[in-house]
Design an enzyme around this catalytic site. Structure first.
Site, PDB file in Angstrom:
ATOM      1  N   GLY A  40      -8.290   5.894  14.718  1.00  0.00           N
ATOM      2  CA  GLY A  40      -7.377   5.654  13.594  1.00  0.00           C
ATOM      3  C   GLY A  40      -6.823   4.243  13.618  1.00  0.00           C
ATOM      4  O   GLY A  40      -6.095   3.869  14.528  1.00  0.00           O
TER       5      GLY A  40
ATOM      6  N   HIS B  78      16.355 -24.580   5.926  1.00  0.00           N
ATOM      7  CA  HIS B  78      15.175 -25.385   6.214  1.00  0.00           C
ATOM      8  C   HIS B  78      15.307 -26.024   7.590  1.00  0.00           C
ATOM      9  O   HIS B  78      16.395 -26.504   7.930  1.00  0.00           O
ATOM     10  CB  HIS B  78      15.032 -26.493   5.154  1.00  0.00           C
ATOM     11  CG  HIS B  78      13.878 -27.412   5.430  1.00  0.00           C
ATOM     12  ND1 HIS B  78      12.572 -27.041   5.170  1.00  0.00           N
ATOM     13  CD2 HIS B  78      13.837 -28.646   5.979  1.00  0.00           C
ATOM     14  CE1 HIS B  78      11.775 -28.046   5.527  1.00  0.00           C
ATOM     15  NE2 HIS B  78      12.516 -29.025   6.029  1.00  0.00           N
TER      16      HIS B  78
HETATM   17  P1  NAI Z   1      -1.574   6.174   9.702  1.00  0.00           P
HETATM   18  O1  NAI Z   1      -1.577   7.135   8.582  1.00  0.00           O
HETATM   19  O2  NAI Z   1      -0.899   4.887   9.573  1.00  0.00           O
HETATM   20  O3  NAI Z   1      -3.103   5.868  10.100  1.00  0.00           O
HETATM   21  C1  NAI Z   1      -4.027   6.851  10.453  1.00  0.00           C
HETATM   22  C2  NAI Z   1      -5.447   6.331  10.276  1.00  0.00           C
HETATM   23  O4  NAI Z   1      -6.368   7.249  10.878  1.00  0.00           O
HETATM   24  C3  NAI Z   1      -5.877   6.189   8.825  1.00  0.00           C
HETATM   25  O5  NAI Z   1      -6.305   4.876   8.610  1.00  0.00           O
HETATM   26  C4  NAI Z   1      -6.996   7.221   8.683  1.00  0.00           C
HETATM   27  O6  NAI Z   1      -7.994   6.807   7.784  1.00  0.00           O
HETATM   28  C5  NAI Z   1      -7.529   7.318  10.098  1.00  0.00           C
HETATM   29  N1  NAI Z   1      -8.251   8.574  10.409  1.00  0.00           N
HETATM   30  C6  NAI Z   1      -7.874   9.844  10.079  1.00  0.00           C
HETATM   31  N2  NAI Z   1      -8.774  10.743  10.559  1.00  0.00           N
HETATM   32  C7  NAI Z   1      -9.743  10.051  11.202  1.00  0.00           C
HETATM   33  C8  NAI Z   1     -10.932  10.401  11.907  1.00  0.00           C
HETATM   34  N3  NAI Z   1     -11.326  11.689  12.084  1.00  0.00           N
HETATM   35  N4  NAI Z   1     -11.690   9.415  12.427  1.00  0.00           N
HETATM   36  C9  NAI Z   1     -11.320   8.110  12.282  1.00  0.00           C
HETATM   37  N5  NAI Z   1     -10.196   7.729  11.640  1.00  0.00           N
HETATM   38  C10 NAI Z   1      -9.408   8.667  11.104  1.00  0.00           C
HETATM   39  O7  NAI Z   1      -1.031   7.013  10.956  1.00  0.00           O
HETATM   40  P2  NAI Z   1      -0.464   6.545  12.373  1.00  0.00           P
HETATM   41  O8  NAI Z   1      -0.958   5.193  12.725  1.00  0.00           O
HETATM   42  O9  NAI Z   1      -0.793   7.672  13.290  1.00  0.00           O
HETATM   43  O10 NAI Z   1       1.090   6.447  12.145  1.00  0.00           O
HETATM   44  C11 NAI Z   1       1.841   7.621  11.828  1.00  0.00           C
HETATM   45  C12 NAI Z   1       3.133   7.310  11.133  1.00  0.00           C
HETATM   46  O11 NAI Z   1       4.007   6.583  11.968  1.00  0.00           O
HETATM   47  C13 NAI Z   1       2.930   6.522   9.866  1.00  0.00           C
HETATM   48  O12 NAI Z   1       3.529   7.231   8.827  1.00  0.00           O
HETATM   49  C14 NAI Z   1       3.639   5.232  10.105  1.00  0.00           C
HETATM   50  O13 NAI Z   1       4.323   4.813   8.951  1.00  0.00           O
HETATM   51  C15 NAI Z   1       4.599   5.532  11.243  1.00  0.00           C
HETATM   52  N6  NAI Z   1       4.723   4.350  12.101  1.00  0.00           N
HETATM   53  C16 NAI Z   1       5.309   3.224  11.623  1.00  0.00           C
HETATM   54  C17 NAI Z   1       5.387   2.092  12.383  1.00  0.00           C
HETATM   55  C18 NAI Z   1       5.994   0.870  11.827  1.00  0.00           C
HETATM   56  O14 NAI Z   1       6.627   0.927  10.790  1.00  0.00           O
HETATM   57  N7  NAI Z   1       5.851  -0.298  12.444  1.00  0.00           N
HETATM   58  C19 NAI Z   1       4.856   2.045  13.743  1.00  0.00           C
HETATM   59  C20 NAI Z   1       4.225   3.254  14.123  1.00  0.00           C
HETATM   60  C21 NAI Z   1       4.181   4.365  13.331  1.00  0.00           C
END
Ligand code: NAI
Length: 456
Positions: free
Chosen positions: A183, A442
């Protein structure tokens, strides 16, 4: 049964802030938390990952010190055990800060698992551990947990510790040689940025044909190239179908391939925690596993609110903060509604991404007539002075009809810090001509916004 004006279930950012605000306003409030106060954000998400990423940034600087005329002998080596210990002490300090704030506002903190048993005439009956309480109102803030799909071998991999989520990986005191990240979303990319900086070979397997989900394409493509320069391999358009003894199995164009791993990070999204809290006992509506809320954070059940990841709207801690305030204000009878159009998001990779509002693509999909401008970060003097890898960009999306900003997408140092200025411009619907009259300090990197506005 002791009775409360408000019981908050869940002590993460949404829950603890709601309790704090409610307590401050004089409501008799209790917050129930089954693990640690501070929730995922403070204990195993946002904050701990930032301590990791800062160590990586220091290592990156040390390894490129020569670019700045500073001599460093040999390569910087990260002491992973120390990094984890430092992370733990940062978490400890901030969690105690949260508890102190709750105490100051006279909130009762209960360390137990809460369960809603039903409704009585005087309120909702909540069981917390062995005790029962009555609540005039409820705020559900139970958060989210990693999605663990039915992929062959995944469950076994998680059980054996071969597959880790964002929680366990932040306790690894020994670096793996080869890490495979499933992911390429926010969690995957931030941890890829960390592990590639500290010398781990990282491969990201992502189902879509781009990384960073809905991030502006121009930005995600530069970010990908930057990480590739650090040795990261991206297998895009590849769906993971299995985990075996020593690696990850995936499909690329119908063909089965495999990549070897010492450790695997699973980061394919999170889902709302709505099970085993008794929501069905009071008839709370769910949609795709998340609690349905209106713009006052109210559920379909009177006096029951839901804030943070559990409502599945925008899974970000800062969204939960604002939702918590909206819920409490409505409980207090003050008019307040939640707006989602100007919530900033940050990806804390190196370089970092700060974004808010519409992308060019999302605006077009909504039929908004937009003008876009994209300029390199080299328009900022401070950016050029402080960087040698000058890849950053700033892209603005402007609504032609209203002549207001509706989106900004920035890749470069401090983007995560100054994106809030653009959020304010979007939220307050400031006219472009008025933005031109604002004075920026700046030399700063945030001046890039002013430059881009004039270029537009
Ligand atoms: P995400 O939804 O950002 O990304 C998950 C990714 O996994 C997607 O690109 C998807 O296409 C891929 N994926 C799904 N199934 C798959 C498979 N079988 N094989 C390969 N790829 C696959 O989810 P993530 O990174 O787990 O984050 C979860 C949540 O945590 C999000 O809602 C995010 O907003 C939040 N978060 C926010 C942060 C920030 O604001 N800096 C930091 C960390 C998390």
């Amino acid at each position: 049964m002791e009775s409360f004006d408000l019981i908050v279930i869940g002590g993460g950012p949404g829950g603890y802030l709601a309790a704090e605000r409610a307590g401050h306003a004089g409501l008799k409030t209790m917050v129930v938390e089954k693990r640690e106060f501070g929730g995922v954000c403070l204990n195993e998400g946002c904050v701990p990952s930032k301590t990791f990423l800062n160590s990586a940034k220091v290592a990156d600087y040390a390894n490129h010190a020569a670019n700045y005329g500073v001599k460093v002998e040999g390569r910087a080596v990260v002491d992973q055990k120390f990094v984890v210990e430092r992370k733990n002490s940062v978490v400890k300090m901030l969690v105690s800060g949260v508890k102190a704030a709750l105490k100051k506002n006279k909130v009762v903190m209960k360390s137990a698992t809460a369960f809603i048993e039903g409704k009585e005439q005087d309120g909702y009956v909540v069981r917390a551990g062995e005790e029962k309480f009555l609540a005039k109102r409820l705020i559900i803030a139970t958060g989210s947990m990693p999605v663990i799909p039915p992929i062959e071998g995944l469950k076994e991999g998680v059980e054996s510790g071969f597959v880790l989520t964002n929680k366990e990986i932040l306790d690894l005191t020994e670096l793996p040689k080869e890490l495979v990240v499933i992911g390429g979303g926010v969690i995957g990319l931030e941890l890829t940025s960390y592990f590639s900086s500290v010398g781990v070979k990282v491969t990201v397997v992502e189902m879509l044909d781009k990384i960073a989900g809905p991030t502006e394409k121009e930005i995600s493509s530069i970010l990908q190239k930057t990480l590739e320069k650090k040795g990261v391999v991206f297998d895009l358009g590849c769906k993971v179908t299995g985990i075996d003894k020593d690696g990850v199995v995936f499909e690329r164009n119908g063909k089965v391939e495999k990549v070897k791993a010492d450790k695997i990070l699973l980061s394919i999204g999170r889902r709302a925690v709505t099970k085993d809290i008794g929501l069905e006992n009071i008839g709370v509506n769910l949609e795709r596993g998340a609690i349905v809320t209106d713009d006052k954070m109210q559920t379909n059940v009177a006096n029951v609110y839901a804030v943070g990841d559990v409502n599945g709207k925008v899974m970000l801690a800062h969204t939960a903060y604002r939702e918590a305030e909206v819920a409490v204000n409505n409980i207090l009878g003050k008019k307040d509604i939640m707006r989602y159009n100007a919530i900033p998001s940050v990806i804390y990779t190196n370089p970092e991404v700060g974004a808010v509002g519409e992308t060019e693509e999302s605006a077009k999909q909504k039929g908004i007539d937009v003008k876009c401008v994209s300029i390199p970060m080299t328009y900022s003097g401070r950016y050029v002075a402080e960087n040698t890898d000058l890849v950053g960009v700033c892209k603005l999306v402007i609504n032609k009809k209203t002549n207001t900003l509706i989106g900004a997408h920035i890749l470069g140092s401090y983007a995560g810090e100054f994106i809030v200025a653009v959020s304010a411009m979007i939220d307050l619907e400031v006219d472009i001509e008025n933005i031109k009259k604002l004075v920026f300090p700046h030399p700063t990197v945030c001046e890039i916004v002013r430059e881009a506005i004039f270029q537009a």
